[in-house]
Design an enzyme around this catalytic site. Sequence first.
Site, mmCIF file in Angstrom:
data_model
loop_
_atom_site.group_PDB
_atom_site.id
_atom_site.type_symbol
_atom_site.label_atom_id
_atom_site.label_comp_id
_atom_site.label_asym_id
_atom_site.label_seq_id
_atom_site.Cartn_x
_atom_site.Cartn_y
_atom_site.Cartn_z
ATOM 1 N N CYS A 23 -6.050 2.119 5.963
ATOM 2 C CA CYS A 23 -6.674 0.833 6.265
ATOM 3 C C CYS A 23 -6.067 0.336 7.583
ATOM 4 O O CYS A 23 -5.076 0.891 8.071
ATOM 5 C CB CYS A 23 -6.412 -0.160 5.136
ATOM 6 S SG CYS A 23 -4.721 -0.800 5.080
ATOM 7 N N CYS A 42 -2.258 -0.280 7.349
ATOM 8 C CA CYS A 42 -1.435 0.927 7.230
ATOM 9 C C CYS A 42 -1.414 1.730 8.527
ATOM 10 O O CYS A 42 -0.385 2.296 8.905
ATOM 11 C CB CYS A 42 -1.937 1.787 6.070
ATOM 12 S SG CYS A 42 -1.689 1.013 4.463
ATOM 13 N N GLU A 75 0.961 3.819 1.911
ATOM 14 C CA GLU A 75 1.448 4.192 3.239
ATOM 15 C C GLU A 75 2.573 3.276 3.711
ATOM 16 O O GLU A 75 3.572 3.722 4.281
ATOM 17 C CB GLU A 75 0.304 4.173 4.256
ATOM 18 C CG GLU A 75 -0.812 5.167 3.953
ATOM 19 C CD GLU A 75 -1.923 4.567 3.118
ATOM 20 O OE1 GLU A 75 -3.066 5.044 3.229
ATOM 21 O OE2 GLU A 75 -1.658 3.604 2.351
ATOM 22 N N HIS A 87 0.855 -1.184 0.000
ATOM 23 C CA HIS A 87 0.000 0.000 0.000
ATOM 24 C C HIS A 87 0.893 1.237 0.000
ATOM 25 O O HIS A 87 2.058 1.186 0.421
ATOM 26 C CB HIS A 87 -0.895 -0.001 1.240
ATOM 27 C CG HIS A 87 -1.975 -1.031 1.203
ATOM 28 N ND1 HIS A 87 -3.092 -0.959 1.998
ATOM 29 C CD2 HIS A 87 -2.124 -2.156 0.458
ATOM 30 C CE1 HIS A 87 -3.877 -1.993 1.757
ATOM 31 N NE2 HIS A 87 -3.303 -2.744 0.820
#
Length: 208
Positions: free
Chosen positions: A136, A139, A108, A106
């Site tokens: 999420c 993250c 992040e 992801h």
Amino acid sequence: MSKANDHESLDTLFSAARSIDRRHFLAAGAGGIVAALSGVDAMAKPAADVFTDEDRKHMAHAIDLMRKAGVTERTGGAFGAVIVRGGEVLSATGNSVLRDNDPSAHAEVNAIRAACKKIGAPNLKGATMYTSCECCPMCYATAYWARLDRIVYAASWTDYADLFDDQNIGTDMKLPYAKRKVKVSQFMQKDAQAVWQEFRKLPDRAKY
């Protein structure tokens, strides 16, 4: 989409930008990560904040990376993140799940990994992460372990709930293990506990 609509979309995202300060970020502890998940927002009622031109610049950068990852280069979902400390940009990345065949890639997580590698430490205390979308659970947990001081995000889970599972994961994590989407069971606990006893006795054990 026209340039006019692009500007309107950016203005909408900036107007919805929210901030989580360190006091709220760390106060709940590890258990609070799950408890705070509401199924609507990763953090209910984020702390109000006053955003500066610097904040706007870094968030615009994150949103540019969002578009690059999801629309232009299509390396993954439409997510971008920028990490800044002391006025220095430590990292700026997009989602690369599809490019890297890595479900953890992801924006992040990529940004946190790159920032930690740049400074040579797993601790980003004093840093702010600007992310195009609400973190999420994975993250947020990664940001928590990295000891980031602050997260600022633009789009909310509900803005893309029809496309990605962030909201569903938040809901799933509140369920008992037996009712979760991914089957979870426990086995050989005593063997693992024995290793923890060994670890506790190490004077130079890993601390982060």
